[in-house]
Design a protein around this motif. Structure first.
Motif, short mmCIF file in Angstrom:
data_model
loop_
_atom_site.label_atom_id
_atom_site.label_comp_id
_atom_site.label_asym_id
_atom_site.label_seq_id
_atom_site.Cartn_x
_atom_site.Cartn_y
_atom_site.Cartn_z
N ARG A 1 71.81 -39.75 -31.30
CA ARG A 1 72.58 -38.94 -30.36
C ARG A 1 72.49 -39.52 -28.95
O ARG A 1 73.50 -39.65 -28.26
CB ARG A 1 72.04 -37.52 -30.36
N ARG B 1 83.70 -37.45 -28.54
CA ARG B 1 83.14 -36.17 -28.08
C ARG B 1 82.10 -36.38 -27.00
O ARG B 1 81.88 -35.50 -26.16
CB ARG B 1 82.51 -35.43 -29.25
N TYR B 2 81.42 -37.52 -27.03
CA TYR B 2 80.44 -37.79 -25.99
C TYR B 2 81.09 -38.42 -24.77
O TYR B 2 80.54 -38.38 -23.68
CB TYR B 2 79.30 -38.67 -26.54
N LEU C 1 77.23 -33.28 -38.77
CA LEU C 1 76.30 -34.27 -38.22
C LEU C 1 76.08 -34.03 -36.73
O LEU C 1 74.96 -34.08 -36.24
CB LEU C 1 76.82 -35.69 -38.44
N GLN C 2 77.16 -33.73 -36.04
CA GLN C 2 77.03 -33.50 -34.60
C GLN C 2 76.15 -32.29 -34.34
O GLN C 2 75.27 -32.31 -33.47
CB GLN C 2 78.40 -33.29 -33.96
N ASP D 1 83.16 -42.00 -35.05
CA ASP D 1 84.06 -40.87 -34.85
C ASP D 1 83.54 -39.85 -33.84
O ASP D 1 84.31 -39.12 -33.24
CB ASP D 1 84.31 -40.15 -36.19
N LEU D 2 82.23 -39.78 -33.69
CA LEU D 2 81.68 -38.80 -32.73
C LEU D 2 81.75 -39.28 -31.29
O LEU D 2 81.59 -38.50 -30.36
CB LEU D 2 80.23 -38.46 -33.07
N GLU E 1 84.14 -37.51 -23.64
CA GLU E 1 84.93 -36.53 -22.89
C GLU E 1 84.24 -35.96 -21.65
O GLU E 1 84.82 -35.96 -20.57
CB GLU E 1 85.42 -35.41 -23.81
N ILE F 1 69.28 -32.87 -44.30
CA ILE F 1 70.44 -32.66 -43.43
C ILE F 1 71.66 -32.08 -44.16
O ILE F 1 72.22 -31.08 -43.71
CB ILE F 1 70.79 -33.96 -42.66
N THR G 1 66.43 -37.11 -43.97
CA THR G 1 67.78 -37.48 -44.43
C THR G 1 68.29 -36.54 -45.52
O THR G 1 69.43 -36.08 -45.48
CB THR G 1 67.78 -38.91 -44.97
N ARG H 1 63.06 -32.95 -35.95
CA ARG H 1 63.71 -34.03 -36.65
C ARG H 1 63.75 -33.69 -38.14
O ARG H 1 62.72 -33.45 -38.75
CB ARG H 1 62.94 -35.33 -36.42
N THR I 1 67.98 -32.18 -30.75
CA THR I 1 67.70 -32.40 -29.33
C THR I 1 67.26 -31.10 -28.67
O THR I 1 66.28 -31.07 -27.93
CB THR I 1 68.96 -32.92 -28.61
N ARG J 1 68.92 -42.54 -40.54
CA ARG J 1 69.36 -41.39 -41.35
C ARG J 1 70.88 -41.26 -41.30
O ARG J 1 71.55 -41.08 -42.31
CB ARG J 1 68.74 -40.09 -40.84
N THR J 2 71.43 -41.34 -40.09
CA THR J 2 72.88 -41.13 -39.97
C THR J 2 73.65 -42.34 -40.51
O THR J 2 74.83 -42.23 -40.81
CB THR J 2 73.32 -40.83 -38.52
N LEU K 1 81.79 -34.35 -40.15
CA LEU K 1 81.53 -34.94 -38.84
C LEU K 1 80.89 -33.90 -37.92
O LEU K 1 79.88 -34.15 -37.26
CB LEU K 1 82.85 -35.41 -38.25
N LEU L 1 72.47 -33.14 -34.92
CA LEU L 1 71.93 -33.97 -33.84
C LEU L 1 71.67 -33.14 -32.58
O LEU L 1 70.65 -33.30 -31.92
CB LEU L 1 72.90 -35.12 -33.52
N TYR M 1 72.72 -43.83 -43.39
CA TYR M 1 72.78 -43.57 -44.82
C TYR M 1 73.69 -42.41 -45.14
O TYR M 1 74.40 -42.41 -46.13
CB TYR M 1 71.37 -43.34 -45.40
N ILE M 2 73.68 -41.39 -44.30
CA ILE M 2 74.52 -40.22 -44.57
C ILE M 2 75.99 -40.51 -44.24
O ILE M 2 76.87 -40.19 -45.02
CB ILE M 2 74.07 -39.00 -43.74
N MET N 1 76.95 -43.99 -39.59
CA MET N 1 76.93 -43.99 -38.13
C MET N 1 75.86 -44.91 -37.59
O MET N 1 76.15 -45.93 -36.98
CB MET N 1 76.68 -42.57 -37.62
N ASP O 1 69.47 -44.80 -35.55
CA ASP O 1 68.99 -43.70 -36.40
C ASP O 1 69.45 -43.96 -37.81
O ASP O 1 70.61 -43.71 -38.17
CB ASP O 1 69.57 -42.38 -35.86
#
Lengths: 585, 92
Positions: free
Chosen positions: A196, A25-26, B39-40, A21-22, A28, B58, B55, B52, B47, A185-186, B36, B43, A188-189, A192, A183
């Motif tokens: 990034r 956004r990357y 998460l963005q 879903d993200l 665009e 977050i 889990t 970091r 950066t 982590r993303t 969503l 991340l 499991y959460i 994803m 990644d």
């Protein structure tokens, strides 16, 4: 290929085996970098099968022109990846066939229900850390054979269909490094799993791939010479003093040239923009044993003491290209900045300091990326060289007549045979400027006309002193009672401005007369692009007819058409060689 | 006061003005800050600040305040970035 004007809207349907879903956004910012706009539909997590197979699914209602079906290998083959020791070779084979079969039916469904959409699939990558470990290759257990088998299956799916492309995800992840790409982590959460930077890189790769389908890539690579194609400054160090060879840093320059040559073989035009004495530089290009690129590879060589901006403009002009089709490589940050500032449309490559990194830098460029390699691409280098030589001749000639004569043109006119149908159809579809009626025909239509007694399809091929231009002219005649009506008359822009059209038209007139026709009738249907030929028929003595505005006629009983004396004409097969230039007054 | 750099990242992720943000801005307080968006944001912060998060952490960093606290704890809000803050706070 998606045919869109530069700022038209892409409608992108994104379907995936995981949560992407993200990704829009990357995508665009990269889309706007390339002057593209997009509207997105994102299929709910792992709902891609339903979205594709069900009638009036949200995907179908959205009506995308672009479908990204991202299927991660770890999702498709999760069982295999998590428990590699539970699968023997036959079971693995079976699993791969299952997945490929399902994918084939999904693609078929997409192409049936959404035929206007381009579909993008992806290759898959084996997770380097997996339970098979060292057993891979050394035992009957494997993940790699299954993944490779699947990827090879993708090749077949894409190449047996139009509008279906494979994004080499495996290569992308490989280059960036698996460990930074995923990644957990993303995963499991939010299911994803991509980092990034991975989403950024994947977004860019997708956009660059769209761009490749739009055939909107750059066309010409312009290179500097000193410290770019070889080490050192030839003006001060001489041919013997520069670094270019099979050892050390000289080898880096040579391999860089090899990559440039690879680009050239894909249809990229090459040009030189260098501050040097002509003789010094050309001595290296022509004579140095380790040069990979030679004079024949360059369509234009601007080697002088003018400023590079002026040279660049001239290069664009001589090649008849927009400045935005050019990519510039120069080791000097000063020259690069100056050029970027003065000519922002030119893409300037940030060449690294160290020549050992040049090759990689070039290979990493997206600017010339292609999905399809056509015959024309492969021949383009040659064609541009020829064009450049023609232009030189034109400038050097004292008048037009001597220019035309100097070209030593030989034109061969023939009735169509099966081998030329494809090229003829292609020309009717692509030719816009020298096209009197702009009627677009498919191969099927051309074939029908060839077989029909009511039509005659003629093609003209041209060679000149610089080489073979191939099939460049098409004339389609509709036979009427007293007249031959020219349904289609076109000439490739490659050979415009040489009076070839006059020779062609004169032939048609003579042929029509031979067949007892009273009139040769020409039609002109104006478009935005064919204004240059609005005067074609009247300038050859055709007169307006009474009935329709678009028709012109030549009364063959009263009028002769003068064929240019400097074009040697060959008329093939069914036509009698009664067409004799010397009898035309 | 929200750290300037943190505010810039959040404003860019959520496509709002820095002035629309407060330390209390949190998951759900803006429509765009959904799961969503969260998460963005995480991340992008990782950066920007070169950190970091674990889990389990977050989902707990639910507001700009909490995020800023965590960044401070990790020493990410450098003297330099704090100095920028100070300087910017003096501007009208």
């Amino acid at each position: 290929m998606i045919r869109l004007a530069k700022f038209d809207m892409l409608k992108i349907g994104l379907l995936s085996s995981r949560n992407l879903d993200l990704l829009p956004r990357y995508m665009e910012p990269v889309l706007s970098e390339y002057g593209l706009k997009a509207e997105f539909y994102v299929s709910p997590f792992a709902q891609y099968r339903q979205d594709i197979l069900h009638n009036s699914s949200p995907l179908k209602v959205f009506s995308p022109n672009c479908i990204l079906l991202f299927l991660d290998g770890a999702d498709l083959f999760g069982d295999l990846v998590r428990r590699p020791l539970d699968f023997d070779v036959d079971m693995r084979q079976k699993r791969v066939e299952e997945e490929l079969n399902e994918l084939r039916s999904l693609v078929e469904r997409i192409q049936d229900c959404m035929p206007a959409a381009d579909t993008f699939l992806n290759s898959i990558i084996v997770p380097p850390l997996n339970a098979a470990g060292m057993l891979e290759y050394n035992s009957p257990y494997s993940l790699r054979d299954a993944f490779s088998h699947y990827n090879e299956g993708l090749r077949g799916i894409a190449q047996s269909r139009r509008r279906c492309y494979i994004v080499d995800y495996e290569r992308l992840v490989s280059w960036h490094g698996y460990r930074e790409w995923y990644d957990d982590r993303t995963w499991y959460i939010g299911r994803m799993g991509l980092s990034r930077s991975a989403m950024q890189e994947l977004a860019r790769k997708y956009v660059v791939t769209f761009r490749a389908t739009l055939d909107a890539g750059k066309k010409c690579l312009v290179v500097d010479l000193d410290d770019t194609l070889w080490g050192g400054v030839v003006g001060s160090e001489g041919t013997g003093g520069i670094q270019l060879g099979t050892e050390s840093i000289g080898l880096a320059y040579r391999e860089f040239q090899e990559e440039i040559l690879n680009l050239h073989k894909q249809g990229v035009i090459l040009a030189i923009n260098s501050k040097n004495n002509w003789d010094d530089a050309v001595e290296v290009i022509d004579q140095h044993p380790s040069m990979v690129l030679r004079r024949e590879h360059f369509a234009v060589m601007k080697i002088n003491w003018n400023d590079k901006v002026t040279n660049m403009r001239e290069i664009a002009q001589e090649l008849n290209l927009g400045l935005d089709s050019l990519v510039f490589i120069d080791n000097s940050p000063f020259e690069r900045e100056w050029l970027k500032d003065q000519l922002p449309q030119v893409e300037v490559v940030a060449l690294p300091q160290d020549p050992a990194m040049f090759r990689r830098c070039l290979l990493n460029l997206d600017s010339f990326a292609k999905l399809v390699l056509t015959e024309e691409d492969r021949e383009r280098g040659q064609l541009y060289r020829q064009h450049a030589m023609v232009e030189n001749l034109r400038r050097a000639a004292s008048d037009l007549e001597s220019f035309y004569a100097g070209l030593q043109m030989k034109a061969a006119i023939s009735r169509t045979n099966p081998r030329t149908i494809t090229r003829i159809a292609q020309l009717t579809q692509k030719t816009n400027q020298f096209n009197l009626t702009t009627r677009r025909y498919t191969e099927g239509s051309i074939e029908k006309m060839v077989r029909s007694r009511a039509y005659r399809v003629y093609s003209l091929s041209l060679t000149d002193r610089f080489g073979d231009n191939g099939l460049v002219g098409v004339a389609i005649i509709a036979e009427e009672t007293e007249a031959w009506r020219i349904d289609t008359f076109l000439l490739s822009c490659r050979v415009m401005g040489r009076t070839v059209e006059t020779a062609f038209l004169a032939f048609l007139a003579s042929c029509a007369r031979e067949h007892g026709m009273r009139y040769l009738v020409g039609e002109y249907l104006p478009t935005k692009k064919n204004m240059p030929v609005s005067n074609f028929y009247p300038s050859h003595g055709f007169k307006r007819t009474d009935d329709r505005e678009s028709l012109w006629q030549l009364d063959l009983s009263h009028m002769e058409l003068h064929a240019p004396p400097y074009i040697e004409l060959f008329v093939n097969d069914q036509e009698k060689l009664s067409f004799d230039q010397s009898t035309i007054g | 006061m929200i750290n300037r750099q943190l505010a810039e990242v959040a404003a860019s992720v959520f496509k709002v003005l820095i002035t629309d943000l407060t330390p209390q801005t949190s998951v759900g307080s803006m429509e765009v800050w959904d799961s969503l968006g969260h998460l963005q944001l995480i991340l992008e912060i990782e950066t920007a600040f070169k950190v970091r998060f674990e889990t389990e952490q977050i989902p707990k960093l639910t507001s700009l305040e909490k995020i800023q606290l965590e960044l401070e704890k990790r020493g990410c809000l450098t003297v330099a970035s704090k100095a920028v803050d100070k300087q910017l706070n003096r501007l009208p």
